[in-house]
Design a protein around this motif. Sequence first.
Motif, PDB file in Angstrom:
ATOM      1  N   SER A  65     -36.370  13.082 -32.210  1.00  0.00           N
ATOM      2  CA  SER A  65     -37.717  13.422 -32.680  1.00  0.00           C
ATOM      3  C   SER A  65     -37.650  14.327 -33.904  1.00  0.00           C
ATOM      4  O   SER A  65     -38.400  14.156 -34.868  1.00  0.00           O
ATOM      5  N   LYS A 110     -36.501  12.250 -36.884  1.00  0.00           N
ATOM      6  CA  LYS A 110     -37.549  11.344 -37.356  1.00  0.00           C
ATOM      7  C   LYS A 110     -38.566  12.090 -38.205  1.00  0.00           C
ATOM      8  O   LYS A 110     -38.986  11.613 -39.261  1.00  0.00           O
ATOM      9  N   ARG A 111     -38.974  13.265 -37.742  1.00  0.00           N
ATOM     10  CA  ARG A 111     -39.920  14.044 -38.538  1.00  0.00           C
ATOM     11  C   ARG A 111     -39.286  14.464 -39.864  1.00  0.00           C
ATOM     12  O   ARG A 111     -39.937  14.503 -40.904  1.00  0.00           O
ATOM     13  N   ILE A 119     -33.326   5.565 -38.534  1.00  0.00           N
ATOM     14  CA  ILE A 119     -33.982   6.250 -37.424  1.00  0.00           C
ATOM     15  C   ILE A 119     -35.493   6.050 -37.487  1.00  0.00           C
ATOM     16  O   ILE A 119     -36.173   6.044 -36.455  1.00  0.00           O
ATOM     17  N   LEU A 120     -36.027   5.846 -38.689  1.00  0.00           N
ATOM     18  CA  LEU A 120     -37.448   5.526 -38.812  1.00  0.00           C
ATOM     19  C   LEU A 120     -37.739   4.097 -38.363  1.00  0.00           C
ATOM     20  O   LEU A 120     -38.866   3.789 -37.954  1.00  0.00           O
TER      21      LEU A 120
END
Length: 237
Positions: free
Chosen positions: A136, A139-140, A234-235
């Motif tokens: 997470s 991704k951010r 990862i996106l």
Amino acid sequence: MGMQGNGSFEATRWTLVQRVKEANKEEAREALNVLCAMYWRPLYAFARGYGRSMEDAEDVVQGFLAKGIEKALFSAADQEKGKMRTFLLTAFKRYLRDEYVKESALKRGDGKVDTMDVAAEEARWADTDAADPTVSFDKRWAIIVVESAKEQLEKKYENEGKLELFEALSASLMGELDEGYQEVADRLGISLSAVKVGVHRLRKRYGEMLRAEIIGTIGEGEDPDQELRYLIGILSD
């Protein structure tokens, strides 16, 4: 020259870190504020990934960044030692552990810490299942890189007096245009070949911007293309 805190700025991340370390007090604080605003979202995503409530996650991230400002967090960052996202997440995990130790001691009421409880908490942090909060966080982080590159590209087109062209073609950065190429050409009053060349050039410049953003966050000697592939991958998951 002032810096922007909305996720887009002229200096690279490591340049900002150097300003935190070496600039005068006002410029150092401004650079630090930009860095904190930039990386709030990945830290919040990480905290939420460990099951903290929205309010608790906000509190712990704000506490970490406030302490970072007080203790000159980014003055410890060093490009020679690796990626900034690794440095920041490691520091945040350490902060979470320290906060857990404090909370545990308060709950016991005797000022002591149950080392088994702390070990269990750390083991939970090390768990890498499908809901791994590190994913997470990454991704951010990747979203920030993508957004910042796109904002920098938009500024470049605006400075060149081509903002209308950018707005018409920007959807091609994520796939195909919403309109057909001929429709875009007719609307802008340019040739079909100009649209095709414009899309090719826009994508090329976007790739260059993404790579520049990556270089601004990785350590010396690290491969920016490898980091870019990781973040894009990862996106896509």
